[in-house]
Design a protein around this motif. Sequence first.
Motif, PDB file in Angstrom:
ATOM      1  N   PRO A 103      53.338 -15.075 -93.987  1.00  0.00           N
ATOM      2  CA  PRO A 103      54.539 -15.337 -94.792  1.00  0.00           C
ATOM      3  C   PRO A 103      54.618 -16.794 -95.221  1.00  0.00           C
ATOM      4  N   ARG A 104      54.212 -17.727 -94.351  1.00  0.00           N
ATOM      5  CA  ARG A 104      54.250 -19.145 -94.676  1.00  0.00           C
ATOM      6  C   ARG A 104      53.364 -19.453 -95.897  1.00  0.00           C
ATOM      7  N   LEU A 105      52.216 -18.775 -95.977  1.00  0.00           N
ATOM      8  CA  LEU A 105      51.298 -18.966 -97.087  1.00  0.00           C
ATOM      9  C   LEU A 105      51.937 -18.521 -98.397  1.00  0.00           C
ATOM     10  N   PHE A 106      52.661 -17.394 -98.352  1.00  0.00           N
ATOM     11  CA  PHE A 106      53.290 -16.903 -99.580  1.00  0.00           C
ATOM     12  C   PHE A 106      54.383 -17.850-100.046  1.00  0.00           C
ATOM     13  N   VAL A 107      55.177 -18.379 -99.124  1.00  0.00           N
ATOM     14  CA  VAL A 107      56.244 -19.319 -99.497  1.00  0.00           C
ATOM     15  C   VAL A 107      55.636 -20.529-100.187  1.00  0.00           C
ATOM     16  N   TRP A 108      54.572 -21.058 -99.599  1.00  0.00           N
ATOM     17  CA  TRP A 108      53.902 -22.236-100.166  1.00  0.00           C
ATOM     18  C   TRP A 108      53.365 -21.934-101.558  1.00  0.00           C
ATOM     19  N   MET A 109      52.793 -20.752-101.728  1.00  0.00           N
ATOM     20  CA  MET A 109      52.168 -20.432-102.998  1.00  0.00           C
ATOM     21  C   MET A 109      53.193 -20.203-104.088  1.00  0.00           C
ATOM     22  N   PHE A 110      54.326 -19.611-103.720  1.00  0.00           N
ATOM     23  CA  PHE A 110      55.369 -19.431-104.734  1.00  0.00           C
ATOM     24  C   PHE A 110      55.858 -20.779-105.225  1.00  0.00           C
ATOM     25  N   ALA A 111      55.966 -21.751-104.313  1.00  0.00           N
ATOM     26  CA  ALA A 111      56.367 -23.095-104.732  1.00  0.00           C
ATOM     27  C   ALA A 111      55.303 -23.707-105.636  1.00  0.00           C
ATOM     28  N   ASP A 129      50.140 -25.106 -89.735  1.00  0.00           N
ATOM     29  CA  ASP A 129      49.994 -23.789 -89.129  1.00  0.00           C
ATOM     30  C   ASP A 129      48.501 -23.524 -88.977  1.00  0.00           C
ATOM     31  N   TYR A 130      47.948 -23.867 -87.802  1.00  0.00           N
ATOM     32  CA  TYR A 130      46.513 -23.760 -87.600  1.00  0.00           C
ATOM     33  C   TYR A 130      46.033 -22.313 -87.531  1.00  0.00           C
ATOM     34  N   GLY A 131      46.951 -21.371 -87.502  1.00  0.00           N
ATOM     35  CA  GLY A 131      46.554 -19.969 -87.508  1.00  0.00           C
ATOM     36  C   GLY A 131      45.920 -19.536 -88.817  1.00  0.00           C
ATOM     37  N   LEU A 132      46.080 -20.371 -89.858  1.00  0.00           N
ATOM     38  CA  LEU A 132      45.516 -20.037 -91.160  1.00  0.00           C
ATOM     39  C   LEU A 132      44.145 -20.673 -91.403  1.00  0.00           C
ATOM     40  N   GLU A 133      43.615 -21.394 -90.423  1.00  0.00           N
ATOM     41  CA  GLU A 133      42.370 -22.137 -90.644  1.00  0.00           C
ATOM     42  C   GLU A 133      41.242 -21.227 -91.126  1.00  0.00           C
ATOM     43  N   GLU A 134      41.048 -20.104 -90.463  1.00  0.00           N
ATOM     44  CA  GLU A 134      39.961 -19.212 -90.850  1.00  0.00           C
ATOM     45  C   GLU A 134      40.204 -18.602 -92.222  1.00  0.00           C
ATOM     46  N   THR A 135      41.465 -18.295 -92.520  1.00  0.00           N
ATOM     47  CA  THR A 135      41.806 -17.759 -93.840  1.00  0.00           C
ATOM     48  C   THR A 135      41.478 -18.764 -94.928  1.00  0.00           C
ATOM     49  N   TYR A 136      41.863 -20.011 -94.716  1.00  0.00           N
ATOM     50  CA  TYR A 136      41.553 -21.049 -95.698  1.00  0.00           C
ATOM     51  C   TYR A 136      40.045 -21.196 -95.883  1.00  0.00           C
ATOM     52  N   GLN A 137      39.306 -21.118 -94.782  1.00  0.00           N
ATOM     53  CA  GLN A 137      37.858 -21.238 -94.862  1.00  0.00           C
ATOM     54  C   GLN A 137      37.290 -20.153 -95.770  1.00  0.00           C
ATOM     55  N   LYS A 138      37.729 -18.930 -95.571  1.00  0.00           N
ATOM     56  CA  LYS A 138      37.220 -17.820 -96.373  1.00  0.00           C
ATOM     57  C   LYS A 138      37.652 -17.944 -97.826  1.00  0.00           C
ATOM     58  N   SER A 162      38.114 -20.723 -99.462  1.00  0.00           N
ATOM     59  CA  SER A 162      37.319 -21.774-100.090  1.00  0.00           C
ATOM     60  C   SER A 162      35.901 -21.310-100.386  1.00  0.00           C
ATOM     61  N   GLN A 163      35.489 -20.177 -99.785  1.00  0.00           N
ATOM     62  CA  GLN A 163      34.180 -19.599-100.056  1.00  0.00           C
ATOM     63  C   GLN A 163      34.255 -18.449-101.057  1.00  0.00           C
ATOM     64  N   GLY A 164      35.452 -18.229-101.624  1.00  0.00           N
ATOM     65  CA  GLY A 164      35.613 -17.206-102.639  1.00  0.00           C
ATOM     66  C   GLY A 164      35.842 -15.815-102.107  1.00  0.00           C
ATOM     67  N   ASP A 165      36.231 -15.682-100.844  1.00  0.00           N
ATOM     68  CA  ASP A 165      36.501 -14.365-100.254  1.00  0.00           C
ATOM     69  C   ASP A 165      37.929 -13.960-100.602  1.00  0.00           C
ATOM     70  N   LEU A 166      38.074 -13.090-101.591  1.00  0.00           N
ATOM     71  CA  LEU A 166      39.408 -12.677-102.039  1.00  0.00           C
ATOM     72  C   LEU A 166      40.023 -11.614-101.143  1.00  0.00           C
ATOM     73  N   SER A 167      39.240 -11.027-100.242  1.00  0.00           N
ATOM     74  CA  SER A 167      39.764  -9.946 -99.407  1.00  0.00           C
ATOM     75  C   SER A 167      40.828 -10.434 -98.434  1.00  0.00           C
ATOM     76  N   VAL A 168      40.865 -11.755 -98.129  1.00  0.00           N
ATOM     77  CA  VAL A 168      41.840 -12.271 -97.169  1.00  0.00           C
ATOM     78  C   VAL A 168      43.162 -12.604 -97.852  1.00  0.00           C
ATOM     79  N   ILE A 169      43.207 -12.485 -99.183  1.00  0.00           N
ATOM     80  CA  ILE A 169      44.409 -12.853 -99.929  1.00  0.00           C
ATOM     81  C   ILE A 169      45.175 -11.594-100.297  1.00  0.00           C
ATOM     82  N   THR A 170      46.447 -11.562 -99.961  1.00  0.00           N
ATOM     83  CA  THR A 170      47.328 -10.481-100.395  1.00  0.00           C
ATOM     84  C   THR A 170      48.372 -11.073-101.324  1.00  0.00           C
ATOM     85  N   GLY A 171      48.768 -10.338-102.302  1.00  0.00           N
ATOM     86  CA  GLY A 171      49.706 -10.861-103.303  1.00  0.00           C
ATOM     87  C   GLY A 171      48.971 -11.090-104.610  1.00  0.00           C
ATOM     88  N   SER A 172      49.420 -10.448-105.663  1.00  0.00           N
ATOM     89  CA  SER A 172      48.691 -10.461-106.927  1.00  0.00           C
ATOM     90  C   SER A 172      48.630 -11.846-107.554  1.00  0.00           C
TER      91      SER A 172
END
Length: 664
Positions: A5-13, A143-152, A154-164
């Motif tokens: 949820p934190r990622l979505f809030v940041w992205m909407f901003a 929020d260090y829980g997102l570290e692996e998500t950010y890593q993926k 940055s490598q172009g892995d779109l499967s970890v991203i939800t939200g159009s």
Amino acid sequence: MSGLPRLFVWMFALLGLALAQNPKGLVLPFAGPGGQTVAHALADGLRVAPPSLTALLIPDLPWRDSYDFAAGRIESLGGARLAREVSGADWLVVGEVGQDGWVTLYLSTPQESRKARFSRLELAQRWLELKLGLKPHPFPGLDYGLEETYQKMSQGDLSVITGSALKGLYKSALEIRQGKAPTPDLEATLPKSLLDFWSNLAQQHLPPAYQALSDFGSGQRPQALEAARKLADGLAYERLAALLIQRSAGQEDWRATARKLAQIAPELPIAWEEVSFAAFDEDQPAEARDALLKALALLPRKPLYWTNLGWAYYLTGDKARSIQASSRALKLGESSPTPAYNLGLAKALYGDLLGARQAYDQALQRDDEQEFKAALEDLAKAKNPLLTYWQGYLSERTGEVAQAQAFYQRFAEANPQHPLAPAARRASRIHLETRISLEKLALQPEGPDARPFRAGEAVFPVVKLEGSPYLMRAPLVTRLLDENDRLLQENRKEIALRPMTAELIEKAPAVTLPKEGRYSLEVLYGDQKLSLSVIAGAPGLTRRLYAAGLQIRDLSDKPLLDEQEMLGPQGDRILLERTAFTLRLVAQFLRDAAKNDPQRQKELQELSKPLPQGPYAGQTVLELMGKAEEKVLRAFFEAATQNPELIGDNDVVNAFVNWLTGGG
């Protein structure tokens, strides 16, 4: 899950009002533990694009090893500058997180490059806002829980991203690399010049520096040199591209380009490295020393800089610092023998006899490229009579025995009371023992013993050389004589000896047996001679195929003959029999398979057409395969010995068909 949820809030901003505030600045992913999280939080606070998005589009630089070559790594002042220039951003930040949690920032703007270190990321954000004149915003937190998500991401892995919206942004970033136009959201997020870079690249419109290096690499030197002349007054990465072209082309102006690059981009270690090379070339060791000190301030653990600094100190007469710098290069893992040779020279001049011996031994043990030749030249240039001993020391251990004895004798006569005089006298009387013995006579240098040989074959003597205390530096000579001891052939080969080599297996140069008969073969090394009697029999097909490096294989890629059979006395018979069997088997298989397989029917029809020309005109390929006559197979293999590409890596069936149809 708690971080999403934190990622979505940041992205909407990001996609809203905050994004429009700073679309021209960039934050790249940070190195170190949690670096992705730290970089994303900082980018969030500064209201710029997420680093994992930027990472998808930051271009590599147009030379090998990209940022590592020019700056050591991208997480540096030089790396930040080059990334800013090539991306067209107004400012760019990259950094690293230490094991202690402190954050180091590298900021590049057109006005300056700055490094700063902070214990808390909030302070880093405030510092950047002040430096860049940005509106202050609250620190978003980590929020260090997102570290692996950010890593993926940055490598172009779109499967970890939800939200159009978020996925669409990253998808667009990947698509513009394939030539598609960016979406409006991406255009509002990243600098226009960065997006234009990929758009132009997709249309094969390379930026000038990239085009110039590409032209130079493809042999278009005039265009590349003309472009380099213009690039030499451009951005730092453009000047470096010009420098690389000019220096590789042997243009004198590369030195001026290097010095100008160092003036405008002092944060680039490669600039100071090139200035040092220019200074060495111009016999300006003080300038080289100063340039290397500046390079080391940026890359303090680069062994090459310490090696060259040690030499610069030596040339300026500072032997103490020369020893320190050369020792540091060795401690940092320099694999080249150069710093050890330099250390030996400096310690010899200091009178540290044990230290000089240890350094020279270390250098000799590392020397795979015969750098001892340069070390001998340095000893001679020093024009110090006490160094004559060390000239003998290196010459002895590198196989120049006669030269070593002369140096030792000269030293002992000129310095009879010197502590090294007894060792020099003993060494000057050293008796070299050399032995040569046969390991094998081969048809291929790496193959097994191939005796007895046939007429027309090249014979490779593989010999064992032994020397005490070391092998001498002398050529290997192979001579072929007829029954009346008349010289027919003589070939020689210089041996690349590593220092302190006492035993070596070496391939002597080959000689060719011109016709059937008996010959004498001699291998000479120094004053040693190995004599052998060689008989040449009638020529053989399989041995000539073997010598050409060909392996005869069936359709399943299995060899029809092994190495021993190809070299053996029955090789020709086995080759012809097994080839005939294979061709007949394939011909019968095609006839049987064509009864129920339309595809095989087409193949059979093609192979059943009469050959229009050649020695087998009027006959069909299928007919010739079915007969597999010995005279036809011999003609095929004889042709392959003259033109190995006829078989190459192909199987014998297809090679035979291609030969018959003219496709080979």
